[in-house]
Write a protein that holds these residues in place. Structure first.
Motif, PDB file in Angstrom:
ATOM      1  N   PHE A 144       0.856  -1.185   0.000  1.00 59.06           N
ATOM      2  CA  PHE A 144       0.000   0.000   0.000  1.00 59.06           C
ATOM      3  C   PHE A 144       0.895   1.239   0.000  1.00 59.06           C
ATOM      4  O   PHE A 144       1.838   1.311   0.781  1.00 59.06           O
ATOM      5  CB  PHE A 144      -0.896  -0.012   1.248  1.00 59.06           C
ATOM      6  N   PRO A 145       0.613   2.190  -0.896  1.00 59.24           N
ATOM      7  CA  PRO A 145       1.498   3.354  -0.995  1.00 59.24           C
ATOM      8  C   PRO A 145       1.304   4.339   0.144  1.00 59.24           C
ATOM      9  O   PRO A 145       0.852   5.453  -0.052  1.00 59.24           O
ATOM     10  CB  PRO A 145       1.110   3.974  -2.341  1.00 59.24           C
ATOM     11  N   ARG A 146       1.610   3.921   1.332  1.00 56.74           N
ATOM     12  CA  ARG A 146       1.469   4.806   2.474  1.00 56.74           C
ATOM     13  C   ARG A 146       2.549   5.876   2.409  1.00 56.74           C
ATOM     14  O   ARG A 146       3.640   5.637   1.936  1.00 56.74           O
ATOM     15  CB  ARG A 146       1.622   3.997   3.758  1.00 56.74           C
ATOM     16  N   GLN A 147       2.204   7.056   2.873  1.00 60.23           N
ATOM     17  CA  GLN A 147       3.207   8.118   2.866  1.00 60.23           C
ATOM     18  C   GLN A 147       4.010   8.032   4.150  1.00 60.23           C
ATOM     19  O   GLN A 147       3.511   8.384   5.216  1.00 60.23           O
ATOM     20  CB  GLN A 147       2.536   9.481   2.743  1.00 60.23           C
TER      21      GLN A 147
ATOM     22  N   CYS B 289       1.216  10.154  -3.272  1.00 55.90           N
ATOM     23  CA  CYS B 289       0.432   9.384  -2.314  1.00 55.90           C
ATOM     24  C   CYS B 289      -1.032   9.417  -2.691  1.00 55.90           C
ATOM     25  O   CYS B 289      -1.907   9.181  -1.891  1.00 55.90           O
ATOM     26  CB  CYS B 289       0.624   9.887  -0.904  1.00 55.90           C
TER      27      CYS B 289
ATOM     28  N   ILE C  12      -4.855  -1.931   3.573  1.00 54.58           N
ATOM     29  CA  ILE C  12      -4.697  -0.531   3.957  1.00 54.58           C
ATOM     30  C   ILE C  12      -4.057  -0.418   5.338  1.00 54.58           C
ATOM     31  O   ILE C  12      -3.219   0.427   5.590  1.00 54.58           O
ATOM     32  CB  ILE C  12      -6.055   0.192   3.903  1.00 54.58           C
TER      33      ILE C  12
ATOM     34  N   SER D 282      -3.737   8.223   0.021  1.00 55.91           N
ATOM     35  CA  SER D 282      -3.453   7.106   0.920  1.00 55.91           C
ATOM     36  C   SER D 282      -3.468   7.557   2.372  1.00 55.91           C
ATOM     37  O   SER D 282      -3.861   6.794   3.243  1.00 55.91           O
ATOM     38  CB  SER D 282      -2.133   6.441   0.564  1.00 55.91           C
TER      39      SER D 282
ATOM     40  N   THR E 186      -5.522   5.699   5.295  1.00 56.64           N
ATOM     41  CA  THR E 186      -4.847   5.210   6.489  1.00 56.64           C
ATOM     42  C   THR E 186      -5.532   5.718   7.743  1.00 56.64           C
ATOM     43  O   THR E 186      -5.767   4.965   8.691  1.00 56.64           O
ATOM     44  CB  THR E 186      -3.374   5.652   6.491  1.00 56.64           C
TER      45      THR E 186
ATOM     46  N   ALA F 202      -8.689   3.969   8.312  1.00 57.25           N
ATOM     47  CA  ALA F 202      -8.438   2.629   8.830  1.00 57.25           C
ATOM     48  C   ALA F 202      -8.171   2.688  10.321  1.00 57.25           C
ATOM     49  O   ALA F 202      -8.618   1.826  11.080  1.00 57.25           O
ATOM     50  CB  ALA F 202      -7.259   1.996   8.099  1.00 57.25           C
TER      51      ALA F 202
END
Lengths: 711, 619
Positions: free
Chosen positions: A129-132, A141, A164, B136, B140, B143
């Motif tokens: 997952f392309p988390r920043q 992002c 996620i 994202s 996040t 989530a």
């Protein structure tokens, strides 16, 4: 019996489509097969898996890969058409790879065991997952999701929550370089201390009553502590005794052999007040911020002997912070370590219809995709020298094609028909009287010779199926695996040379690109029925028309043009979507003629032009016509509107110069260099597909800093 | 395998569930997905009619892609709207919490529902949304709050916007007529009443003409001419009249007017997005006939209910005409408009008008907070609530009147309860307690009237004409005219406003006196002049040169560029949403140059022809 119970509970729990259940039932019926879970990799177990994978990849003979994405096309007209030239096919793939995210990455190393005469496969299923991870970076992002693709993933029970919450993040090579450069530029610049909280900012304005009182109290507390420190008495205990409430907030520590106070439990505003107080009233105390054990930084007040000592301390803190930031960047590389391993081991990589997969790998883990297919291919080969596409392999070989019913080369169908002994657990004679290749699956300590996880469209399992097909195909080609284990290089096998590094640019047209040369050819065997229809495709004699009245059908357009230019002037009219068509003329000259008429009709509104046969299609004020090169420019734009007409308008608004020339209708005769000059203009804005974006918090504080600075 | 996948998501739910914030755990919000939607729709329908207000709160997949694309203090209402529009068009709503509530003294009765949405293409026609963007960081944080993406994507409720619905019906059953619920328009203008009168007399004449039994057989030419003139046609075997309209509001007017006639039934023809088709009026000959037609219409309505999915809730809220309370109204209502009504119009005024027809009263708690503390920046709900708690005594007992099932994830959709709570507190603090439900439904006390439907991002207490003044300072109420703002970019290596200000200070006469510098993003700064004429002086200096110090000359040589506020407006209007504001500004400048070229050319080309245009329709 135990397994049966397990199955029952599965059925009760799931709302799964019946296909999955039948696979399961089938699994059960073949008594010899065993099923244990595929190796799923998330943030929590990534480090340990990576350690094991290093060895597995080193020993592997080939590695199968597969990707699951959040979407494929960003607009309906971005789908692959027969009318697409190969450079446009690349642009469409590029657009897809830049916009969508990869959510699952399957890696399955295969190793030949010459004692057992079988392959050992280690399927891995990475959730990514392309988390920043690094704040304030240029890292992209933002990504697109295609509704139907998410629905498709949902149909196969993809776990979005896991992805996620627990997905592994990554940085591409160029993102990592950029981040490191930025760090070094920040820390090289002496004056930009503000970035990491060392700024000697002006007095914090104590306007609120609470602030003033708090500042006074802090001043006293800190003075007490300093005085006790200087008197060299029982320093640390004193503070605790005097104010019980603040005992948790102040903690006596040693920082780099200097005594200090660690601050905790304050609000950011209070910390700023403390900082201002320290700065204003205590010349021998330094307020610093260092990285703590957790993600949050620690604030300290440190006692220094002299000004020199103070500078030294500041330098040490700064270096520490820099190192910390660099470590953070290195750890943010995350999943790219796997790609780096694949690249550095230079193993044979196997995929199924994998041109898009490879473009994703390049754009996510290496750097921005180059603007032309040639540049991309040559750059890609540096990282991955040998790739094989099982789809090419299956189509090029008559025996396989016979076996695959009705030209269906979708992965799961091919798997069942090529490797029935693995897919169904049925013992068969194999192809052309050759014995089947045995594939043994190993996940951690568990092994099975006919493993079936049953989860189609899960990247790890898809990679496994791809690898099995490849092994079977090699076997059929008469490749002796044992020989290659000793030689150590399957990619050099002469029997594979016809297939290696050849990928389908587009399955529909059968365009095949050779990665080592960049030359594009057409695989006539692929979908021959389509090819014959469009054999006489000639790009200079194509006109692109958009913005015409919505109800106009291809047949009517064709009739109109036939009326104006003669019955045989148009060979095909093809709808890109409801708002645009391609018109294929029989001769290139007709294109310029058509453009001229369009130009005059749009300029003049006199009765004669109204009665012109073409006015039916051209008289709308939003109707535009352009040559094939404009189509290329429109495709290369990073914008994606749902309707082609909107897209064309949006691209052309951004490049009015293109339009004014397009309207003249003389583009066909434009010189080569002029076209390329235009291309540069169009390519330029798309280099950053989505801009950088900071988290709300950091942007906020950035702004706050500005306010403070201006006071 | 399957089991494993399901289990892992369940586990993660319980993990989240086990540590919710203590203050929130007492609220149970009804979580709605596809499976319990029809039940919830019925429940909420009664809740809405029993309540005084409706709070809404949305959770989206993202807000902005670059720092400057946020709504900033320097934005006018117009540019702020354009930014919100861009956001609403790209991102997606995954959670829509609706909470009908009423206050009764210090008691707040809430009925919170949290709907999980997913734009699933139920009809396989590429609607409601082909694709959408995600940030994202937003996913996040969702989530972390315990949002269940699996529930959302597997079981989320789909929907169609009003315009999509008509397009979909158009595509499925070609041109099948649908009828629409009649809503009372919020306000009449003179033009409206004239229009209504005209329609009335026209329909009356038409009916008498139709019922006129002693008609002589007419010549075919005459009858066809009559048809053209009167818009007379046949619907099945019944006479039918079509009335041309040019806006949604006129459609409503026509429907309202037609209510006065007993024997006609209005039919709305589905139209493509953005366009409006004439309303058709069918004359029925008898009472039974009329009932039959009405029943047919009802059947179609039932079918349409499936199509519109979650929009049914929006329709309920809209039909109730009750005041809608939101926290960030510009953002939330641009989303609501673009996802559930129609594509967003290009200006704020049009948006206000179009939204006003559906939601006549929109209240923003953020704006109400400004009344209490005009200076403090209170942008999020918890701080606002705690601010009120510290300063005012306004006890509020919350009573939740839903029987939410126990096993649901409870942490989601609490914002909407908080909005209700905050609003109720504000309501009692500002001493504008609703006396009777009727008072709420129709008219507000004057004190609150001025807060409705203000979609300005930074509230200015007058409702009046668009204010062209913006603020540059986030913590300061001082406003500055946009004429005194200049955007500067192309300064290399300057990272902070303080530095830039130091560099500029004294470099030219305009930089001697009062001026201020703010960074909009990394690449672009905005300069605010205290002295009105200075921005033009600076622009002149940039264009034609002049006396300035070496530093400024150096900077100019290094590529320093400047532009006025109109260029910034242009960036937003043309949608040049680049990552850096600097490159967007650069593009906008290029654009205006080439545009002015093209325009002068166009003009010279078109003018001579002007008189010779022949309109075929007039022949």
């Amino acid at each position: 019996m135990k397994r049966l119970c397990k199955l029952k509970s599965t059925r009760q729990l799931s709302h799964a489509p019946t296909t999955v259940l039948t696979t399961r039932r089938r699994t059960l019926s073949s008594s010899s097969s065993s099923s244990f879970d595929i190796k799923n990799v998330t943030k929590s177990n990534f480090e340990s898996v990576l350690k094991d994978l290093r060895g597995l990849l080193r020993d592997a003979d080939f590695v199968a890969v597969d990707l699951e994405m959040t979407g494929v096309t960003s607009a309906p007209w971005r789908e692959s058409f027969e009318f697409d030239r190969y450079d446009i096919r690349y642009l469409k793939v590029k657009d897809s790879a830049e916009k969508f995210a990869v959510v699952q990455f399957g890696v399955c190393p295969f190793r030949w065991d010459s004692h057992k005469q079988s392959f050992i496969a280690h399927p891995h299923n990475f959730y990514i997952f392309p988390r920043q991870e690094i704040p304030g970076s240029n890292q992209c992002c933002e990504f697109l999701c295609q509704t139907t693709s998410l629905d498709f993933l949902a149909k196969y029970q993809f776990d979005f929550n896991l992805c996620i919450r627990e997905g592994i993040s990554y940085l591409s090579r160029s993102q990592e370089e950029e981040a490191l450069e930025r760090i070094s530029s920040i820390y090289m610049d002496e004056s930009s201390d503000s970035v990491f909280g060392l700024r000697e900012d002006a007095d914090f304005p104590l306007v609120r009553m609470a602030d003033v009182l708090f500042a006074e109290r802090m001043k006293n507390t800190i003075r007490e502590w300093r005085d006790s420190l200087l008197s060299k008495g029982s320093s640390s205990s004193e503070i605790k005794q005097t104010s019980t409430g603040s005992s948790q907030r102040f903690q006596m520590v040693f920082f780099k052999t200097r005594p200090g106070l660690a601050l905790s439990g304050f609000t950011s505003r209070q910390l700023r007040v403390i900082k201002a107080v320290t700065k204003k009233h205590f010349k021998d105390l330094a307020y610093i911020r260092v990285a703590g054990e957790a993600t949050s930084p620690r604030q300290l007040i440190v006692y220094t002997d002299s000004n020199d000592d103070r500078d030294l301390l500041m330098k040490e803190v700064k270096d520490g912070l820099r190192k910390e930031a660099e470590i953070k960047v290195r750890s943010a590389v995350g999943f790219r370590h796997v790609i780096d391993l694949l690249s550095s081991e230079r193993k044979l990589i196997v995929g199924h219809n994998c041109f898009l997969d490879m473009a994703h790998i390049y754009s996510k883990f290496i750097g921005p995709l180059p603007s032309t297919a040639e540049d991309y291919v040559s750059s890609f080969q540096k990282f991955f020298p040998s790739i094989i596409d099982t789809k090419i392999l299956l189509n090029a070989n008559g025996v396989f094609r016979q076996r695959l019913d009705k030209n269906s080369t979708s992965l799961s169908k091919a798997f069942v028909s090529i490797c029935p002994q693995i897919a169904l657990g049925v013992k068969t004679s194999g192809l052309a009287d050759r014995p089947c290749v045995e594939v043994e699956v190993q996940v951690d300590e568990k092994r099975s010779s006919n493993w079936n996880s049953g989860a189609k469209h899960e990247a790890g399992y898809d990679a496994f199926m791809t690898g099995c097909i490849f092994a079977q195909a090699c076997n059929h080609l008469g490749i002796d695996f044992t020989l290659h284990v000793l030689a150590g290089d399957l990619a050099k096998e002469s029997k594979l040379q016809n297939y290696i590094n050849r990928l389908y640019l587009s399955w529909i047209s059968g365009d095949v690109i050779d990665l080592s040369t960049g030359i594009c050819t057409t695989d006539s065997s692929a979908s021959s029925n389509l090819k014959s229809r469009y054999q006489e495709l000639s790009f200079p004699s194509i006109v692109l028309l958009w913005g015409f009245p919505a109800k106009l059908k291809a047949r009517e357009i064709r009739a109109c043009i036939a009326q104006a230019f003669g019955p045989n002037s148009v060979s095909t009219v093809f709808h890109l979507d409801e708002s645009a068509v391609f018109i294929q003329f029989s001769k290139p000259e007709l294109v310029s003629k058509f453009m001229e008429i369009k130009e005059t009709l749009s300029r003049n509104n006199d009765p004669i032009s109204v009665l012109h046969p073409l006015s039916n299609i051209l008289n709308g004020e939003y109707t535009h016509a352009a040559t094939y090169d404009v189509y290329r420019q429109i495709c290369s734009s990073s914008i994606s509107k749902i309707l082609f007409a909107d897209q064309a308008e949006a691209v052309i608004i951004k490049h009015k110069t293109v339009l004014s020339r397009g309207k003249q209708g003389n583009q066909v005769f434009d010189k080569e260099n002029e076209v390329s000059a235009l291309d540069e203009k169009v390519d330029d804005p798309m280099s950053p597909p989505y801009g950088y974006s900071e988290t709300e918090k950091s942007a906020e504080s950035f702004y706050l800093d500005e306010i403070l600075a201006s006071k | 395998m399957l089991q494993r996948r399901l289990i892992c998501s369940r586990i993660s739910n319980t993990v989240v569930q086990s540590n919710p914030a203590p203050s929130q755990s007492k609220w149970s919000v009804n979580q709605v997905t596809k499976s319990n939607f029809s039940v919830a729709l019925e429940q909420i329908s009664t809740c809405i009619s029993d309540s005084d207000f409706i709070a809404v709160s949305l959770k989206n997949t993202g807000v902005y892609s670059a720092p400057w694309q946020r709504i900033l203090p320097i934005d006018t209402a117009h540019t702020a709207y354009l930014k919100a529009k861009y956001t609403a068009e790209r991102f997606q709503v995954l959670q829509f919490a609706v909470c009908p509530f009423s206050t009764n003294g210090s008691k707040l009765i809430v009925h919170p529902y949290n709907f999980h949405l997913f734009p699933r293409d139920e009809l396989k026609i590429g609607m409601p949304s082909y694709n959408f963007s995600c940030q994202s960081s937003y996913l996040t944080s969702m989530a972390q709050e315990g949002f269940d993406f699996n529930a959302c994507i597997y079981d989320g409720i789909s929907y169609l916007s009003k315009s999509q619905e008509s397009a979909a019906i158009d595509r499925i059953v070609n041109a099948a007529p649908i009828s629409c619920t009649v809503q009372t328009p919020s306000g009449y203008t003179v033009a409206d009443s004239v229009f209504a009168e005209r329609i009335k007399s026209r329909v009356k004449n038409w009916i008498t003409a139709c019922k006129d039994t002693n008609k002589k057989p007419e010549d075919t030419l005459i009858s066809s001419l009559r048809k053209i003139v009167s818009g007379d046609e046949l619907y099945g075997c019944r006479p039918c009249l079509s009335i041309d309209v040019c806006s949604e509001s006129q459609v409503r007017l026509v429907l309202k007017t037609l209510k006065d006639f007993v024997d006609v039934i209005p039919l709305l023809t589905p139209a493509k997005e953005g366009t409006i088709r004439p309303v058709r009026v069918v004359l029925s000959s008898s009472e039974e006939d009329r009932i039959l037609l009405q029943e047919l219409e009802n059947d179609r309505k039932e079918h349409n209910k499936c199509l519109r999915g979650f929009r049914g809730v929006i329709d309920l809220v809209s039909d109730s005409q009750k005041p809608v309370v939101a926290h960030n109204s510009l953002n939330d209502f641009t989303f609501i408009h673009s996802k559930f009504l129609a594509p967003l119009p290009s200006t704020l005024d049009e948006f206000r008008r179009s939204l006003g027809l559906v939601f006549p009263n929109v209240l923003d708690v953020n704006h109400l907070m400004k009344e209490i503390s005009p200076l403090t920046k209170l942008n999020n709900l918890p701080t606002s609530i705690s601010y009120l708690k510290q300063r005012f005594f306004a006890p509020m007992d919350i009573e939740i009147r839903n029987q939410a099932e126990v096993y649901e994830v409870k942490t989601l959709g609490h914002d909407v309860v908080k909005i209700s709570q905050l609003f109720a507190k504000l309501w009692s603090i500002l001493k504008i307690a609703p006396k009777t439900p009727e008072a709420v439904a129709g008219h507000f006390p004057d004190a609150i009237e001025c807060y409705t439907n203000s979609f300005n991002p930074f509230f200015t207490s007058s409702h009046g004409p668009a204010n062209e003044d913006v603020s540059v300072w986030t913590d300061n109420a001082r406003k500055i005219s946009i004429k005194n703002l200049i955007f500067l970019w192309g300064f290399k290596g300057v990272t902070s406003a303080g530095k830039l200000k130091n560099l500029l200070y004294g470099s030219h006469e305009v930089f001697h006196n009062e001026f201020d510098v703010k960074m909009v993003d990394r690449s672009c700064a905005v300069i605010a002049f205290g002295n009105p004429g200075f921005s033009e002086v600076l622009m002149q200096l940039m264009d034609s040169g002049g006396i300035c110090t070496n530093t400024l000359q150096e900077m100019l040589a290094d590529g320093l560029r400047a532009a006025g506020y109109e260029t910034y407006q242009k960036v937003c209007e043309l949608g040049l949403w680049e990552a850096d504001l600097a490159s967007s500004m650069e593009k906008a400048l290029e654009e205006s140059e080439s545009f002015s070229d093209a325009q002068s050319k166009e003009r010279s080309r078109i003018c001579p022809n002007n008189g010779e245009v022949i309109n075929l329709d007039e022949l």
